[in-house]
Enzyme design. Structure first.
Site, short mmCIF file in Angstrom:
data_model
loop_
_atom_site.label_atom_id
_atom_site.label_comp_id
_atom_site.label_asym_id
_atom_site.label_seq_id
_atom_site.Cartn_x
_atom_site.Cartn_y
_atom_site.Cartn_z
N GLU A 110 0.84 -1.21 0.00
CA GLU A 110 0.00 0.00 0.00
C GLU A 110 0.86 1.25 0.00
OE1 GLU A 110 -3.47 0.22 0.33
OE2 GLU A 110 -4.01 -1.83 0.76
C1 LIG Z 1 3.78 -8.79 -0.14
C2 LIG Z 1 3.33 -7.72 -1.05
C3 LIG Z 1 2.00 -7.67 -1.44
C4 LIG Z 1 1.58 -6.69 -2.35
N1 LIG Z 1 0.28 -6.71 -2.80
C5 LIG Z 1 -0.05 -5.89 -3.83
C6 LIG Z 1 -1.33 -6.01 -4.44
O1 LIG Z 1 -2.17 -6.82 -4.06
N2 LIG Z 1 -1.60 -5.19 -5.49
C7 LIG Z 1 -0.69 -4.29 -5.95
O2 LIG Z 1 -0.99 -3.61 -6.91
N3 LIG Z 1 0.51 -4.14 -5.37
C8 LIG Z 1 0.86 -4.92 -4.33
N4 LIG Z 1 2.10 -4.81 -3.75
C9 LIG Z 1 3.01 -3.78 -4.24
C10 LIG Z 1 3.32 -2.66 -3.27
O3 LIG Z 1 2.29 -1.74 -3.21
C11 LIG Z 1 4.65 -2.06 -3.75
O4 LIG Z 1 5.64 -3.00 -3.42
C12 LIG Z 1 4.96 -0.73 -3.20
O5 LIG Z 1 4.09 0.22 -3.71
C13 LIG Z 1 6.41 -0.30 -3.49
O6 LIG Z 1 6.80 -0.57 -4.80
P1 LIG Z 1 8.18 -1.35 -5.08
O7 LIG Z 1 8.21 -2.55 -4.22
O8 LIG Z 1 8.30 -1.54 -6.52
O9 LIG Z 1 9.31 -0.38 -4.54
P2 LIG Z 1 9.96 0.86 -5.31
O10 LIG Z 1 8.90 1.68 -5.93
O11 LIG Z 1 11.05 0.35 -6.15
O12 LIG Z 1 10.54 1.69 -4.10
C14 LIG Z 1 11.79 1.39 -3.50
C15 LIG Z 1 12.03 2.36 -2.37
O13 LIG Z 1 12.13 3.68 -2.88
C16 LIG Z 1 11.29 4.56 -2.15
N5 LIG Z 1 10.82 5.62 -3.04
C17 LIG Z 1 10.36 5.54 -4.29
N6 LIG Z 1 10.03 6.76 -4.76
C18 LIG Z 1 10.29 7.64 -3.77
C19 LIG Z 1 10.16 9.04 -3.59
N7 LIG Z 1 9.70 9.84 -4.54
N8 LIG Z 1 10.52 9.59 -2.41
C20 LIG Z 1 10.99 8.82 -1.43
N9 LIG Z 1 11.12 7.49 -1.52
C21 LIG Z 1 10.78 6.91 -2.66
C22 LIG Z 1 10.15 3.68 -1.66
O14 LIG Z 1 9.55 4.24 -0.51
C23 LIG Z 1 10.90 2.38 -1.35
O15 LIG Z 1 11.44 2.48 -0.07
C24 LIG Z 1 2.51 -5.74 -2.82
C25 LIG Z 1 3.84 -5.77 -2.39
C26 LIG Z 1 4.26 -6.76 -1.54
C27 LIG Z 1 5.70 -6.79 -1.12
#
Ligand SMILES: Cc1cc2nc3c(=O)[nH]c(=O)nc-3n(C[C@H](O)[C@H](O)[C@H](O)COP(=O)(O)OP(=O)(O)OC[C@H]3O[C@@H](n4cnc5c(N)ncnc54)[C@H](O)[C@@H]3O)c2cc1C
Length: 809
Positions: free
Chosen positions: A500
């Site tokens: 989320e």
């Molecule tokens: C177990 C699990 C279940 C999930 N379930 C769903 C689901 O049902 N449906 C769905 O659509 N998604 C789902 N997700 C996805 C989840 O919402 C994303 O993992 C999350 O939004 C972060 O994206 P990412 O993992 O690609 O990290 P990235 O976007 O690669 O981020 C990496 C890091 O960079 C930071 N970051 C990025 N941009 C910025 C910024 N501008 N300023 C500061 N920090 C920043 C982030 O906070 C994070 O710490 C799930 C994820 C997991 C792990």
């Protein structure tokens, strides 16, 4: 001197009380008249004062004059420098409601808002549901079996969840759902989460961001009639795919597309629909989902729907069996066994009525998601985090009492006590925070900023609490097996933090970024006025907002300084003799926060967006003010039990210290050091007023977890408590009862040993004590039974060599 002082006092008091400009002008004029009549000030000075008064207050009160003299020019400059708001930003701003955070932003919170909120309460049906089916479901769950052996819930547990409406908590009764309150929803997830994280996540998704919530809010009647009963009964298992390999935090950048075209669908030719291509990952429940919600960017190159080609983010429902859908593979998230995996679609054709809400909602997907993400943020994840806190307070506390080292329960060592204090104190904060936001949701509000605050705060505090619990349990927490209740929760921590929207982003971009615009009394009005296409109206609105804003800043300077000097002791607030001082400090910090927010806007302007360390600290300050409000409300909601006051004291002092740290951090890092120093003088004129809770307070908080008491019962209420003296948690509770029962006996043995009547203090002493008539036969039996219970509670699982091998079929 006296007369000058009187005139200044009129200005300061009016600013403090935020009197309207006209009233202030009249009061000043009256002061000047009095000065003319009664004082012996020279006539030239009197004339000078009248000229000064007229020069400042006449144009300020005459709108056309001030508009032409000041506002128009400032408006023109702002129009050039103020960045435009992108559509995505606008949609995020429009989503949800402003709630209690607006009062915190006001610098002068109106506590009647908080006081008038009802208590979070369960209806009889909701309570029966928790005591019946939810309790039974928890009993069915064997987390070790789920996470290590089957990598799935048992078929019986799946069926039970479907048959008993665990996937239907939010669906209205007319569609066979439970239609339970947000508070009940939170209690259900919390209870299941205290038994099995994997099961809790399984239940969370259909009740939050699964297509159910979107359908209820935006679905057409046909969509609701068809899908909602199927979702309620578990005939359809939903998932929602937003995230993809190239679009995580920046989900709006998704490369997934849908192209409007004609195609064939379920045997029918020439159907107007969408051809979709997508690649999503991390999607919870996807591997078993039968109904996929997908976010994509809709394009209409042949203009079959409208003249516009790029129609924006749109949401559709796709049946699993549709041709081109690839689903069923799994990720393995942090050793948990809830279903999670990728979903891909290649040239998947679906008719237009697959769009959630139909063609009316084409291109509105982002706004729809923003509006509906709130439930997950506000309910599911905070419930999961609070469950971990409550379990730690109860069972790590219990373990600290039964586990002895150096002939002393480890919970009596100050080092362990410090960790126990954090566990209990932060759990109180988590419980209070999640309960208050549930009340907001149940009142019909969608508090987007508060939801983000609660998600961030609870999940971060969960991280701290679980780390402390792991430290206290030592090897007992680390060695995994059916008897370990803690390590899976430890592994779940980053999941809650990431899903989320990852917490770093929530803290640095969302809370203040959104909160500032939405909740600030004038900022959004100014921005909207500058962007108003009707320039005449824009200048008028800008003038109103700007001058109100200037008055607001002046008032906050005066308020912050006076509240700092007086330690806010004269502020009239709710609360009793024990709590009113925390309300007073909240007023003080609210003024300081409002002032510093404006200073940051003024000094950093549009670059504040990129200065995430500053906006993150502003988010910390706002979040911790929410925490204080929630804690005070929680204490009152629970009946203002004096025994719980120590938790209130710890939580409020901790949160005030956090606010102070955040504000000091901002002032220290402003690009113009003088401004920071001046703000520091205004806000904290008598140096740092807040300290972390002292050791005596910490000691009392920790001690609550080491025995049975009503405060601990309230603190740990709502989690699954097993009576099985052999399972992971039941054995700790069982041993604790014996340890508490034999406390006096242990003292007797210790005294006998010190007096030289016993040769040892170990278990061997029991027989010796019985033989020397220091204890009775009955007492001896009780001590032996206690010892057995302790041995059972502290043991860890052992595996055979072959037990390590994962069998592949
Ligand atoms: C177990 C699990 C279940 C999930 N379930 C769903 C689901 O049902 N449906 C769905 O659509 N998604 C789902 N997700 C996805 C989840 O919402 C994303 O993992 C999350 O939004 C972060 O994206 P990412 O993992 O690609 O990290 P990235 O976007 O690669 O981020 C990496 C890091 O960079 C930071 N970051 C990025 N941009 C910025 C910024 N501008 N300023 C500061 N920090 C920043 C982030 O906070 C994070 O710490 C799930 C994820 C997991 C792990």
């Amino acid at each position: 001197m006296i007369w000058t002082g009187l005139l200044i006092l009129i200005i300061l008091v009016s600013a403090y009380l935020r009197l309207p400009l006209l009233l202030l002008s009249l009061l000043l004029a009256a002061g000047l008249v009095a000065l003319n009549i009664f004082s012996d000030v020279g006539s030239s000075q009197k004339i000078l004062l009248w000229i000064l008064f007229a020069a400042v207050f006449v144009p300020l009160n005459l709108k056309p004059v001030r508009l032409n003299l000041f506002s128009r020019a400032i408006y023109r400059v702002m129009k050039k420098v103020m960045p435009t708001i992108s559509q995505t930003e606008q949609e995020a701003l429009d989503a949800g409601d402003v709630w209690w955070e607006a009062e915190l932003f006001s610098g002068k919170p109106d506590f009647s808002f908080l006081q008038n909120l009802p208590k979070p309460e369960l209806s009889d049906a909701e309570q029966a549901f928790l005591d019946g089916p939810v309790e039974e479901f928890c009993e069915m769950l064997d987390d070790w079996q789920i996470t290590h052996v089957d990598y799935d819930l048992s078929p019986e547990a799946w069926q039970f969840a479907k048959d008993n409406g665990l996937f239907a908590l939010i669906i209205p009764e007319q569609y066979d759902g439970k239609d339970y309150s947000a508070y009940c929803h939170s209690q259900v997830v919390m209870k299941i989460g205290s038994r099995s994280g994997s099961a809790a996540v399984t239940v969370m998704v259909p009740n939050s961001l699964g297509p159910g919530k979107l359908l209820m809010t935006y679905g057409t009647e046909e969509q609701k009639d068809y899908y909602l009963p199927r979702l309620a009964k578990g005939i359809d298992i939903p998932c929602f795919g937003l995230t993809g390999p190239d679009a995580g935090s920046d989900a709006g950048a998704m490369p997934d597309t849908g192209v409007v075209c004609y195609g064939s669908y379920e045997g029918k030719e020439n159907v107007l629909g969408i051809r979709l291509n997508w690649a999503k990952r991390y999607i919870t429940l996807a591997p078993v989902a039968t109904l996929l919600g997908i976010a994509f960017k809709l394009k209409d190159p042949e203009h079959l729907l409208s003249e516009q080609e790029d129609r924006g983010i749109t949401l559709a429902l796709i049946k699993r069996e549709t041709k081109g859908v690839e689903v069923g593979r799994r990720h393995f998230p942090a050793n948990h066994a809830f279903m999670n995996g990728p979903i891909r679609g290649k040239d998947v054709f679906v008719p237009l009525d697959s769009i959630i809400g139909g063609v009316d909602y084409v291109g509105k997907g982002w706004a729809m998601l923003m509006e509906c993400l709130g439930d997950g943020r506000a309910i599911s994840l905070p419930a999961l985090g609070t469950a971990a806190g409550k379990m730690a307070a109860k069972y790590t506390g219990g373990y600290s009492r039964i586990r002895q080292q150096f002939h002393t329960p480890i919970g009596y060592f100050e080092g362990v006590e410090e960790a126990l204090t954090e566990i209990a104190g932060q759990t109180y904060v988590m419980d209070a925070s999640r309960s208050l936001v549930a009340v907001a949701l149940d009142s019909g509000a969608v508090p987007s900023v508060i939801s983000a605050i609660v998600k961030l705060q609870v999940m971060e505090r969960m991280r701290g609490v679980i780390n402390h619990a792991m430290d206290i349990h030592g090897g007992h927490g680390i060695c995994m097996g059916p008897h370990n209740h803690l390590c899976r929760a430890y592994q779940l921590t980053p999941v809650g933090i990431t899903v989320e929207g990852a917490n770093i982003l929530t803290r640095t971009m969302i809370i203040f970024g959104q909160g500032a615009m939405r909740s600030h009394p004038y900022l959004l009005k100014e921005v909207q006025a500058v962007h108003n296409k009707n320039q005449k109206q824009g200048i008028k609105d800008f003038d109103n907002a700007l001058f109100a804003h200037l008055g607001f800043i002046i008032s906050n300077i005066v308020r912050s300084f006076w509240l700092g000097l007086s330690f806010a002791k004269f502020v009239n607030t709710p609360g009793d003799k024990d709590t009113s001082r925390y309300y007073q400090q909240l007023v003080r910090m609210s003024s300081a926060f409002a002032l510093l927010s404006d200073i940051c806007f003024g000094v950093l302007g549009g670059s504040l967006k990129r200065r995430e360390k500053i906006s993150g600290r502003l988010a910390d300050a706002l979040s911790n003010m929410y925490v204080i409000s929630a804690v005070l409300k929680h204490y009152e909601n629970q009946g203002s039990h004096k025994q719980d006051l120590i938790l209130v004291k710890w939580a409020c002092e901790d949160a005030l210290f956090n606010v102070q740290t955040a504000l000091k951090g901002i002032m220290k890092n402003l690009p113009v050091p003088f401004v920071g120093a001046l703000c520091n003088f205004i806000i904290f004129p008598l140096t740092k007023p807040y300290q972390r809770p002292d050791d005596r307070t910490g000691h009392k908080v920790a001690r609550l977890t080491l025995s049975s008491n009503e405060t601990l019962d309230r603190l740990s209420a709502g989690v699954y408590k097993s009576n099985n003296k052999d399972n992971a948690t039941g054995r700790i509770a069982h041993a604790l009862q014996f340890v508490l029962k034999t406390n006096e006996l242990q003292h007797k043995l210790r005294d006998a040993y010190k007096q030289g009547r016993l040769l040892s203090r170990n278990r061997d002493a029991y027989i010796e004590a019985k033989e020397k008539n220091i204890i009775t036969d009955g007492e001896y039996e009780l001590l032996v039974e206690t010892d057995e219970a302790i041995q059972n509670a502290i043991k860890v699982d052992e595996f055979s060599f072959s037990g390590w091998k994962i069998e592949t079929p």
